[in-house]
Design a protein around this motif. Structure first.
Motif, mmCIF file in Angstrom:
data_model
loop_
_atom_site.group_PDB
_atom_site.id
_atom_site.type_symbol
_atom_site.label_atom_id
_atom_site.label_comp_id
_atom_site.label_asym_id
_atom_site.label_seq_id
_atom_site.Cartn_x
_atom_site.Cartn_y
_atom_site.Cartn_z
ATOM 1 N N PRO A 103 12.380 -53.929 102.330
ATOM 2 C CA PRO A 103 13.250 -54.617 101.366
ATOM 3 C C PRO A 103 13.302 -56.128 101.585
ATOM 4 O O PRO A 103 13.358 -56.894 100.613
ATOM 5 N N LYS A 104 13.291 -56.587 102.825
ATOM 6 C CA LYS A 104 13.368 -58.031 103.057
ATOM 7 C C LYS A 104 12.100 -58.750 102.611
ATOM 8 O O LYS A 104 12.132 -59.953 102.329
ATOM 9 N N GLU A 105 10.980 -58.015 102.525
ATOM 10 C CA GLU A 105 9.755 -58.608 101.991
ATOM 11 C C GLU A 105 9.795 -58.681 100.467
ATOM 12 O O GLU A 105 9.166 -59.554 99.869
ATOM 13 N N GLN A 106 10.528 -57.777 99.855
ATOM 14 C CA GLN A 106 10.683 -57.791 98.402
ATOM 15 C C GLN A 106 11.710 -58.813 97.937
ATOM 16 O O GLN A 106 11.627 -59.319 96.810
ATOM 17 N N ALA A 107 12.667 -59.117 98.797
ATOM 18 C CA ALA A 107 13.819 -59.934 98.402
ATOM 19 C C ALA A 107 13.453 -61.282 97.770
ATOM 20 O O ALA A 107 14.032 -61.653 96.737
ATOM 21 N N PRO A 108 12.508 -62.077 98.329
ATOM 22 C CA PRO A 108 12.211 -63.375 97.703
ATOM 23 C C PRO A 108 11.668 -63.258 96.289
ATOM 24 O O PRO A 108 11.958 -64.117 95.440
ATOM 25 N N TYR A 109 10.911 -62.207 96.023
ATOM 26 C CA TYR A 109 10.344 -62.029 94.689
ATOM 27 C C TYR A 109 11.377 -61.442 93.732
ATOM 28 O O TYR A 109 11.397 -61.798 92.540
ATOM 29 N N ASN A 110 12.229 -60.564 94.246
ATOM 30 C CA ASN A 110 13.331 -60.092 93.408
ATOM 31 C C ASN A 110 14.234 -61.251 93.001
ATOM 32 O O ASN A 110 14.768 -61.283 91.879
ATOM 33 N N GLN A 111 14.394 -62.224 93.911
ATOM 34 C CA GLN A 111 15.241 -63.373 93.611
ATOM 35 C C GLN A 111 14.671 -64.204 92.472
ATOM 36 O O GLN A 111 15.427 -64.788 91.673
ATOM 37 N N ILE A 112 13.352 -64.288 92.371
ATOM 38 C CA ILE A 112 12.734 -65.022 91.259
ATOM 39 C C ILE A 112 13.194 -64.432 89.923
ATOM 40 O O ILE A 112 13.552 -65.164 88.994
ATOM 41 N N LEU A 113 13.195 -63.111 89.830
ATOM 42 C CA LEU A 113 13.607 -62.461 88.591
ATOM 43 C C LEU A 113 15.092 -62.686 88.330
ATOM 44 O O LEU A 113 15.512 -62.894 87.178
#
Length: 314
Positions: A98-108
């Protein structure tokens, strides 16, 4: 370089079985929207095409491919197409943290913030946010792309969707150009930055914009994000290889030859760094690829939220 046909078969098989190129559970890929209170009803839909969410998965997979390329194990990569899809889906649970996904989820989430700030009304339905199939088209599997595009188009039409707000150039190009041509499906397609209404005084920020190929050469929208940045008080420092003359980041070559991709992106970063200004990307594939070789790069939406909407906090 890998045998392109084996890579195409692997991706096409995953798309047929799971509607995404990794064979992953959709809820594993796409959970950025939870807690945002996005409306579900409406004929204007935010369409991420699962591209931004996919970057951590792409990085993991291409990392393995890069290590295996030109080794005696490379020919065995194609056998991945024979792995049962249920097993591939289970593997997706552990592929990315999840912490690897977090920066890209933040873009959305930042895209949502910008659209709301600009007064744009839209809905979001994760069950209708399908991968566009663009990689199948890029790699030349016309039959698989058309079949997938027709499925996606039919689901959108059944739901009464008329307008799509996109967040990346690959999905934009697919819905704007390819779906009318190959799926006989015409939607009103707008990249999110086309709808933004931001006004701010000069704030001292200078940036260099990397134009992805689809925005720069194919749908010719490079001027719009520059207008948005200038209206927001940001100075744009362009390199000669911008807009219609933009150079590729090498990302589309990753699945076939990670080594070639690294060579291309290294050259591109050298061009962009000549201005001395931080680099902005408008494509998640470009963003991930530019970062891979150490470039100082940020997504356009995240930059605008940090430096225009919330400047006092940074």
């Amino acid at each position: 370089m890998y045998d392109p046909q084996s890579i195409i078969q692997l991706i096409a098989g995953n798309v047929r079985a799971t509607r995404n190129p990794f064979g992953a559970f959709s809820w594993v890929l796409n959970r950025w929207w939870k807690g945002l209170g996005l409306p579900r009803q409406g004929d204007t839909l935010l369409a991420t095409g699962l591209m931004v969410q996919s970057v951590p998965f792409i990085e993991k997979i291409t990392g393995h491919l890069e290590r295996l390329e030109d080794t005696r194990w490379a020919p065995f990569v194609g056998y991945g197409a024979w792995i049962p899809k249920k097993l591939v889906q289970l593997g997706s649970l552990f592929m990315v943290r999840p912490k690897e996904q977090a920066p890209y989820n933040q873009i959305l989430k930042d895209v949502v913030t910008l659209l709301r700030h600009s007064g744009i009304r839209f809905a979001y339905r994760p069950d209708l946010d399908f991968y566009s199939g663009i990689l199948l088209y890029d790699l030349g599997d016309h039959e698989a792309f058309v079949a997938h595009a027709r499925f996606v188009a039919s689901q959108l039409r059944k739901a009464g969707v008329r307008t799509l707000i996109t967040v990346d150039p690959h999905t934009t190009y697919a819905f704007k150009v390819l779906y009318p041509r190959y799926a006989q499906a015409v939607f009103n397609v707008h990249p999110y930055f086309e709808l933004l209404r931001l006004k701010a005084p000069q704030n001292g920020h200078r940036v260099t914009v990397h134009d992805p190929c689809f925005y720069g050469r194919y749908v010719k929208l490079s001027h719009i994000p520059r207008h948005v940045l200038r209206d927001a008080g940001v100075v744009v420092c362009d390199v000669p290889q911008s807009g219609l003359l933009t150079h590729c980041c090498g990302g589309p070559a990753e699945s076939v030859s990670p080594n070639l991709s690294r060579h291309i992106v290294t050259r591109r970063v050298e061009q962009l760094q000549r201005t001395g200004a931080p680099i902005l990307a408008m494509c998640p594939i470009c963003l991930g690829n530019l970062k891979k070789v150490g470039a100082e790069v940020e997504d356009l939406a995240s930059f605008l939220v940090r430096h225009v909407l919330k400047p006092s906090k940074h």
